[in-house]
Write a protein that holds these residues in place. Structure first.
Motif, short mmCIF file in Angstrom:
data_model
loop_
_atom_site.label_atom_id
_atom_site.label_comp_id
_atom_site.label_asym_id
_atom_site.label_seq_id
_atom_site.Cartn_x
_atom_site.Cartn_y
_atom_site.Cartn_z
N VAL A 146 26.63 26.52 71.58
CA VAL A 146 26.71 27.50 72.66
C VAL A 146 27.26 26.91 73.96
CG1 VAL A 146 24.30 27.26 73.45
CG2 VAL A 146 25.53 29.42 73.78
N SER A 147 26.88 25.70 74.32
CA SER A 147 27.37 25.10 75.57
C SER A 147 28.87 24.84 75.49
CB SER A 147 26.63 23.80 75.88
OG SER A 147 25.28 24.09 76.14
N ARG A 148 29.29 24.29 74.38
CA ARG A 148 30.72 24.01 74.18
C ARG A 148 31.52 25.31 74.19
NH1 ARG A 148 33.34 21.70 68.78
NH2 ARG A 148 35.44 21.41 69.54
N ARG A 149 31.01 26.33 73.50
CA ARG A 149 31.70 27.62 73.46
C ARG A 149 31.80 28.24 74.85
NH1 ARG A 149 28.28 30.25 71.24
NH2 ARG A 149 28.75 29.49 69.16
N THR A 150 30.69 28.23 75.57
CA THR A 150 30.67 28.82 76.90
C THR A 150 31.69 28.15 77.81
OG1 THR A 150 28.36 29.47 76.65
CG2 THR A 150 29.21 29.35 78.89
N ALA A 151 31.75 26.83 77.76
CA ALA A 151 32.73 26.10 78.56
C ALA A 151 34.16 26.48 78.15
CB ALA A 151 32.52 24.59 78.42
N VAL B 68 36.52 25.47 68.18
CA VAL B 68 35.39 26.21 68.73
C VAL B 68 35.41 27.64 68.21
CG1 VAL B 68 34.34 27.10 70.86
CG2 VAL B 68 35.29 24.79 70.82
N ALA B 69 34.27 28.11 67.75
CA ALA B 69 34.13 29.52 67.36
C ALA B 69 33.79 30.28 68.64
CB ALA B 69 33.04 29.69 66.32
N LEU B 70 34.78 30.99 69.19
CA LEU B 70 34.64 31.67 70.48
C LEU B 70 33.85 32.96 70.39
CD1 LEU B 70 38.33 31.28 71.66
CD2 LEU B 70 36.36 29.91 72.38
N GLY B 71 33.96 33.62 69.28
CA GLY B 71 33.33 34.92 69.11
C GLY B 71 33.68 35.47 67.76
N THR B 72 33.75 36.80 67.69
CA THR B 72 34.02 37.46 66.42
C THR B 72 34.93 38.66 66.62
OG1 THR B 72 32.14 38.94 66.62
CG2 THR B 72 31.74 36.84 65.52
N VAL B 73 35.50 39.09 65.53
CA VAL B 73 36.12 40.41 65.45
C VAL B 73 35.38 41.11 64.32
CG1 VAL B 73 37.99 39.67 63.90
CG2 VAL B 73 38.27 41.72 65.28
#
Length: 188
Positions: A18-23, A146-151
């Protein structure tokens, strides 16, 4: 899995990235505001999958944000997808709601033809609050890994997605990642 001291099953998996993704989301300027291009992509996902709802979803430390959203005209509700569909502009959902957090942590597509067939997923708040019955989603993994999110595409009725649905959502996710990388490179 039952976390110590809670007495109830852990519905949302632990997100170690989560920290890596948020950054990474912040560096790309994603996850804070709706984007008409992302809404258009969500419209396309809904058309291709023939679903009433589709989402481009970025997930940070606090919440899920629907940067791209397709909802049926006239849909009503108090929170999440229903509120967005009602025109309130509410594009946020709690991290423990829905199925996208599972896709993100697993880093693999998820097909739920009828969420009620899976005890782990049937108890999710989106079933009762929004009426979600089927889900098809894939992670958005960028060039940095990094997995940023989803579709995802969702429906209020059970759906037989099959292998074709799985292949389709994975292809759409890869296509969207290319859009993100083009934006990052200044090729809007």
């Amino acid at each position: 899995m039952i976390p110590y001291g809670t007495g109830r099953p852990l519905l949302t998996p632990v997100d170690r990235d989560v920290s890596r993704r948020t950054a990474r989301l912040r560096s790309l300027g994603l996850g804070e505001r709706p984007d008409a291009t992302f809404d258009s992509f969500a419209d396309r996902v809904a058309e291709v999958t023939a679903t009433p709802f589709s989402i481009v979803n970025f997930i940070d430390e606090k919440r899920q944000f629907f940067a791209g959203l397709h909802t049926p005209a006239g849909a009503r509700g108090r929170s999440g997808l229903g509120a967005a569909a009602a025109g309130r502009g509410d594009r946020y959902l709690a991290r423990d709601h829905g199925y996208c957090p599972h896709v993100l942590v697993r880093r693999k597509a998820l097909v739920l033809e009828d969420v009620c067939d899976y005890p782990r997923f049937a108890g999710n708040p989106v079933v009762d609050e929004i009426g979600i019955r089927s889900y098809l989603g894939a992670p958005l993994i960028d060039r940095t890994g990094v997995a940023l999110g989803t579709v995802c595409a969702v429906d209020t009725v059970p759906r037989a997605w099959g292998r074709a649905g799985l292949d389709t959502i994975k292809l759409l996710a890869r296509e969207f990642v290319v859009q993100i990388e083009c934006r990052e490179g200044g090729h809007r």
